[in-house]
Write a protein that holds these residues in place. Sequence first.
Motif, PDB file in Angstrom:
ATOM      1  N   ASP A 119       0.832  -1.200   0.000  1.00 44.04           N
ATOM      2  CA  ASP A 119       0.000   0.000   0.000  1.00 44.04           C
ATOM      3  C   ASP A 119       0.868   1.252   0.000  1.00 44.04           C
ATOM      4  OD1 ASP A 119      -2.323  -1.504   0.052  1.00 44.04           O
ATOM      5  OD2 ASP A 119      -2.391  -1.548   2.249  1.00 44.04           O
ATOM      6  N   LEU A 120       1.884   1.234   0.863  1.00 48.29           N
ATOM      7  CA  LEU A 120       2.783   2.377   0.948  1.00 48.29           C
ATOM      8  C   LEU A 120       3.591   2.531  -0.335  1.00 48.29           C
ATOM      9  CD1 LEU A 120       4.121   1.852   4.584  1.00 48.29           C
ATOM     10  CD2 LEU A 120       2.397   3.492   3.829  1.00 48.29           C
ATOM     11  N   GLU A 121       4.094   1.422  -0.871  1.00 42.60           N
ATOM     12  CA  GLU A 121       4.922   1.483  -2.061  1.00 42.60           C
ATOM     13  C   GLU A 121       4.139   1.959  -3.277  1.00 42.60           C
ATOM     14  OE1 GLU A 121       7.802  -1.630  -2.904  1.00 42.60           O
ATOM     15  OE2 GLU A 121       7.316  -2.513  -0.959  1.00 42.60           O
ATOM     16  N   LEU A 122       2.879   1.500  -3.433  1.00 47.08           N
ATOM     17  CA  LEU A 122       2.070   1.896  -4.571  1.00 47.08           C
ATOM     18  C   LEU A 122       1.813   3.390  -4.560  1.00 47.08           C
ATOM     19  CD1 LEU A 122       0.495   1.104  -7.073  1.00 47.08           C
ATOM     20  CD2 LEU A 122      -1.483   0.619  -5.611  1.00 47.08           C
ATOM     21  N   LEU A 142       1.799  -5.604  -9.729  1.00 47.17           N
ATOM     22  CA  LEU A 142       2.177  -6.407  -8.564  1.00 47.17           C
ATOM     23  C   LEU A 142       1.943  -5.654  -7.261  1.00 47.17           C
ATOM     24  CD1 LEU A 142       5.473  -8.034  -9.902  1.00 47.17           C
ATOM     25  CD2 LEU A 142       3.329  -9.215  -9.386  1.00 47.17           C
ATOM     26  N   LEU A 143       2.219  -4.355  -7.264  1.00 45.30           N
ATOM     27  CA  LEU A 143       1.996  -3.550  -6.068  1.00 45.30           C
ATOM     28  C   LEU A 143       0.507  -3.384  -5.777  1.00 45.30           C
ATOM     29  CD1 LEU A 143       4.669  -0.727  -6.538  1.00 45.30           C
ATOM     30  CD2 LEU A 143       4.714  -2.585  -4.867  1.00 45.30           C
ATOM     31  N   ALA A 144      -0.306  -3.282  -6.845  1.00 44.60           N
ATOM     32  CA  ALA A 144      -1.753  -3.099  -6.658  1.00 44.60           C
ATOM     33  C   ALA A 144      -2.409  -4.334  -6.055  1.00 44.60           C
ATOM     34  CB  ALA A 144      -2.402  -2.760  -7.997  1.00 44.60           C
ATOM     35  N   GLN A 145      -1.956  -5.515  -6.440  1.00 39.53           N
ATOM     36  CA  GLN A 145      -2.413  -6.800  -5.882  1.00 39.53           C
ATOM     37  C   GLN A 145      -3.841  -7.188  -6.243  1.00 39.53           C
ATOM     38  OE1 GLN A 145      -1.576  -6.694  -1.634  1.00 39.53           O
ATOM     39  NE2 GLN A 145       0.455  -7.555  -1.983  1.00 39.53           N
ATOM     40  N   SER A 146      -4.615  -6.298  -6.829  1.00 37.25           N
ATOM     41  CA  SER A 146      -5.971  -6.648  -7.255  1.00 37.25           C
ATOM     42  C   SER A 146      -6.306  -5.864  -8.515  1.00 37.25           C
ATOM     43  CB  SER A 146      -7.001  -6.327  -6.163  1.00 37.25           C
ATOM     44  OG  SER A 146      -7.178  -4.928  -6.036  1.00 37.25           O
ATOM     45  N   SER A 147      -7.210  -6.412  -9.314  1.00 39.78           N
ATOM     46  CA  SER A 147      -7.589  -5.758 -10.571  1.00 39.78           C
ATOM     47  C   SER A 147      -8.227  -4.403 -10.325  1.00 39.78           C
ATOM     48  CB  SER A 147      -8.555  -6.647 -11.360  1.00 39.78           C
ATOM     49  OG  SER A 147      -7.924  -7.819 -11.806  1.00 39.78           O
ATOM     50  N   LEU A 148      -9.019  -4.286  -9.254  1.00 37.56           N
ATOM     51  CA  LEU A 148      -9.707  -3.035  -8.960  1.00 37.56           C
ATOM     52  C   LEU A 148      -8.704  -1.930  -8.646  1.00 37.56           C
ATOM     53  CD1 LEU A 148     -12.254  -1.391  -8.508  1.00 37.56           C
ATOM     54  CD2 LEU A 148     -12.315  -2.257  -6.134  1.00 37.56           C
ATOM     55  N   ARG A 149      -7.756  -2.204  -7.754  1.00 38.84           N
ATOM     56  CA  ARG A 149      -6.766  -1.195  -7.389  1.00 38.84           C
ATOM     57  C   ARG A 149      -5.859  -0.868  -8.572  1.00 38.84           C
ATOM     58  NH1 ARG A 149      -3.104  -2.399  -2.971  1.00 38.84           N
ATOM     59  NH2 ARG A 149      -2.881  -0.142  -2.795  1.00 38.84           N
ATOM     60  N   TYR A 150      -5.549  -1.876  -9.364  1.00 39.34           N
ATOM     61  CA  TYR A 150      -4.710  -1.659 -10.541  1.00 39.34           C
ATOM     62  C   TYR A 150      -5.415  -0.739 -11.536  1.00 39.34           C
ATOM     63  CZ  TYR A 150      -2.165  -2.845 -14.864  1.00 39.34           C
ATOM     64  OH  TYR A 150      -1.450  -2.789 -16.038  1.00 39.34           O
ATOM     65  N   ARG A 151      -6.689  -1.002 -11.777  1.00 39.47           N
ATOM     66  CA  ARG A 151      -7.451  -0.174 -12.707  1.00 39.47           C
ATOM     67  C   ARG A 151      -7.533   1.266 -12.215  1.00 39.47           C
ATOM     68  NH1 ARG A 151     -11.107  -0.939 -16.843  1.00 39.47           N
ATOM     69  NH2 ARG A 151     -12.633   0.727 -17.108  1.00 39.47           N
ATOM     70  N   ARG A 152      -7.796   1.438 -10.913  1.00 41.58           N
ATOM     71  CA  ARG A 152      -7.882   2.789 -10.361  1.00 41.58           C
ATOM     72  C   ARG A 152      -6.556   3.526 -10.491  1.00 41.58           C
ATOM     73  NH1 ARG A 152     -11.355   1.685  -4.771  1.00 41.58           N
ATOM     74  NH2 ARG A 152     -13.420   1.561  -5.784  1.00 41.58           N
ATOM     75  N   THR A 159      -7.344  -5.174 -18.365  1.00 48.30           N
ATOM     76  CA  THR A 159      -7.764  -3.894 -17.802  1.00 48.30           C
ATOM     77  C   THR A 159      -7.214  -2.716 -18.587  1.00 48.30           C
ATOM     78  OG1 THR A 159      -7.912  -4.817 -15.576  1.00 48.30           O
ATOM     79  CG2 THR A 159      -7.675  -2.432 -15.747  1.00 48.30           C
ATOM     80  N   ILE A 160      -5.944  -2.757 -18.855  1.00 49.87           N
ATOM     81  CA  ILE A 160      -5.288  -1.632 -19.513  1.00 49.87           C
ATOM     82  C   ILE A 160      -5.762  -1.456 -20.950  1.00 49.87           C
ATOM     83  CG2 ILE A 160      -3.330  -3.036 -20.228  1.00 49.87           C
ATOM     84  CD1 ILE A 160      -3.289   0.646 -19.124  1.00 49.87           C
ATOM     85  N   HIS A 161      -6.227  -2.541 -21.588  1.00 49.88           N
ATOM     86  CA  HIS A 161      -6.690  -2.445 -22.974  1.00 49.88           C
ATOM     87  C   HIS A 161      -7.854  -1.472 -23.098  1.00 49.88           C
ATOM     88  CE1 HIS A 161      -4.822  -6.214 -24.994  1.00 49.88           C
ATOM     89  NE2 HIS A 161      -4.075  -5.817 -23.990  1.00 49.88           N
ATOM     90  N   SER A 162      -8.752  -1.497 -22.137  1.00 49.86           N
ATOM     91  CA  SER A 162      -9.925  -0.625 -22.208  1.00 49.86           C
ATOM     92  C   SER A 162      -9.583   0.823 -21.892  1.00 49.86           C
ATOM     93  CB  SER A 162     -11.009  -1.122 -21.246  1.00 49.86           C
ATOM     94  OG  SER A 162     -10.550  -1.064 -19.898  1.00 49.86           O
ATOM     95  N   LEU A 163      -8.486   1.040 -21.185  1.00 50.37           N
ATOM     96  CA  LEU A 163      -8.126   2.394 -20.777  1.00 50.37           C
ATOM     97  C   LEU A 163      -7.180   3.064 -21.770  1.00 50.37           C
ATOM     98  CD1 LEU A 163      -7.545   1.834 -16.946  1.00 50.37           C
ATOM     99  CD2 LEU A 163      -9.614   2.609 -18.109  1.00 50.37           C
ATOM    100  N   ALA A 164      -6.373   2.288 -22.461  1.00 47.93           N
ATOM    101  CA  ALA A 164      -5.400   2.856 -23.405  1.00 47.93           C
ATOM    102  C   ALA A 164      -6.095   3.322 -24.676  1.00 47.93           C
ATOM    103  CB  ALA A 164      -4.331   1.825 -23.742  1.00 47.93           C
ATOM    104  N   HIS A 165      -5.534   4.353 -25.303  1.00 46.33           N
ATOM    105  CA  HIS A 165      -6.075   4.861 -26.569  1.00 46.33           C
ATOM    106  C   HIS A 165      -5.763   3.899 -27.712  1.00 46.33           C
ATOM    107  CE1 HIS A 165      -7.732   8.120 -28.994  1.00 46.33           C
ATOM    108  NE2 HIS A 165      -6.741   7.956 -29.854  1.00 46.33           N
ATOM    109  N   GLY A 166      -4.639   3.196 -27.592  1.00 44.31           N
ATOM    110  CA  GLY A 166      -4.250   2.212 -28.596  1.00 44.31           C
ATOM    111  C   GLY A 166      -3.381   1.146 -27.970  1.00 44.31           C
ATOM    112  N   VAL A 167      -3.391  -0.045 -28.574  1.00 45.94           N
ATOM    113  CA  VAL A 167      -2.625  -1.177 -28.042  1.00 45.94           C
ATOM    114  C   VAL A 167      -1.859  -1.823 -29.193  1.00 45.94           C
ATOM    115  CG1 VAL A 167      -2.707  -3.399 -26.860  1.00 45.94           C
ATOM    116  CG2 VAL A 167      -4.358  -1.607 -26.254  1.00 45.94           C
TER     117      VAL A 167
END
Length: 498
Positions: A110-113, A142-152, A182-190
């Motif tokens: 949590d602190l590192e993220l 890896l720091l986020a540890q969950s898809s929800l936190r990673y997406r946020r 997750t990142i595919h939906s947020l990025a403008h292009g992949v």
Amino acid sequence: MVESISEKAKSGIWGLDDILAGGFTREHMFLIEGTPGTGKTTIALQFLMEGTQAGEKCLYITLSETERELRQGAASHGWKLDERIKVYELLPPESLLDSEQQQSLLYSSDLELGETTKQIFAAVDREKPSRVVLDSLSEIRLLAQSSLRYRRQILAIKHYFSNFGATVLLLDDMSSDLGDKTIHSLAHGVVQLEELAPAYGAERRRARVIKYRGVKFRGGYHDVTIATGGLNVFPRLVASEHRTSYARKTLSSGIAELDRLLGSGIESGSSTLILGPAGTGKSLIAIVFIVAAIARGEKAAFFVFDEELGLLYDRMKGLGIDLEAMQRSGDLFIEQVDAAELSPGEFAHRVRKRVDENGVKTVLIDSLNGYQAAMPEENSLILHVHELLQYLNRQGAATFMTVAQHGLVGDMKAPVDITYLADTVILLRYFEAIGSVRRAMSVIKKRTGAHEATIREYRIDKLGVRVGEPLSQFSGILTGVPRFSGKSEALLDQREDA
């Protein structure tokens, strides 16, 4: 709406810009993903160096590699990173590495993220770059540890950069959850990079644009190579995009009997397949057309898959054809092709370069057996050859291909059937007559006009190729064991000075 090229940030890789319809849309975030070794860092460095040439400030934020490793990697390509490319090596705070100062009530992740994100934003605020590379997302995941936190977290980074006005490349080595899109939906292009390991030969790389909002990109897989000097992308050839107008004309082989067999010759803007068993002279027949083209003042290209060039030169000199002299004069371009090392996309690019830049109007591919070795499967060969032939035809070039059939006499088969793609098919055969092995040729197909339905004997000697009159008194020549029904010998004599 499709943006114009002027609104794009070029990648510094001509082939990548081509499949991206000009480059990366400015002030947006893009994902470059691929397993380790596929060339993500190389693309990122070329992207930033292209920015410095345009006078832009650039920032490389690395969470996985050290600055020293990055500079060593750049030096391996002969690059020296400009001072306008700032490398920010993001390391965890020292307090988080000290066991005595670690918090017990909160997870260290949590602190590192939070600290990592703050450091990223601080570096951008300090440098104010217009191009940013973030390497790599796997550390943040890896720091986020969950898809929800990673997406946020990715959303926070995206909104920050969008307000800042930078063009951002996010690198992901796909070492964590391969199913997380997750990142595919947020990025403008992949852009996805892949590495394939064939059963024999060097590894093969390819690229594919999975997504690009508002842009008509070039879909499908495109061959990629990494060499000293950077990463190269060879866009998939689409023949329909290369239409030109030209005056169709009939091209002579320089051998009157062969021209008569072909119905006066070969047409420009057409393809010819020369088919026959080993040793029948397929390469020589095709080279005859190259010699005739150069004699007309045209340029030709010869792509050799199967034969060593030194042996080819010596063999042709023995037949009165000096390929080296033609090459030195700049009229003939000869390239030795290693099928185990060269990808099909790169080969098509080499052919296009000769036609587009050197004005080549006669192309010889010898042979398709070697070309097939560069293909993962037969269907790919047929599709590649189809697009390549369509492209060459639309440039007004006369294309010659050879295919070696299995066997020597009788019923023979080719490793791949592309006779339906060629406009003209010349069939070469051995046959036995009067106690010796002889050669015969026939034209079994010609789309562009009429041709003889006869079979003619031909000889190869120090004078080159000699073609005789139609073998009208024989039957069964294509079986290899003909029957003679005439009253006199109707074959070419054995004299080499005839």
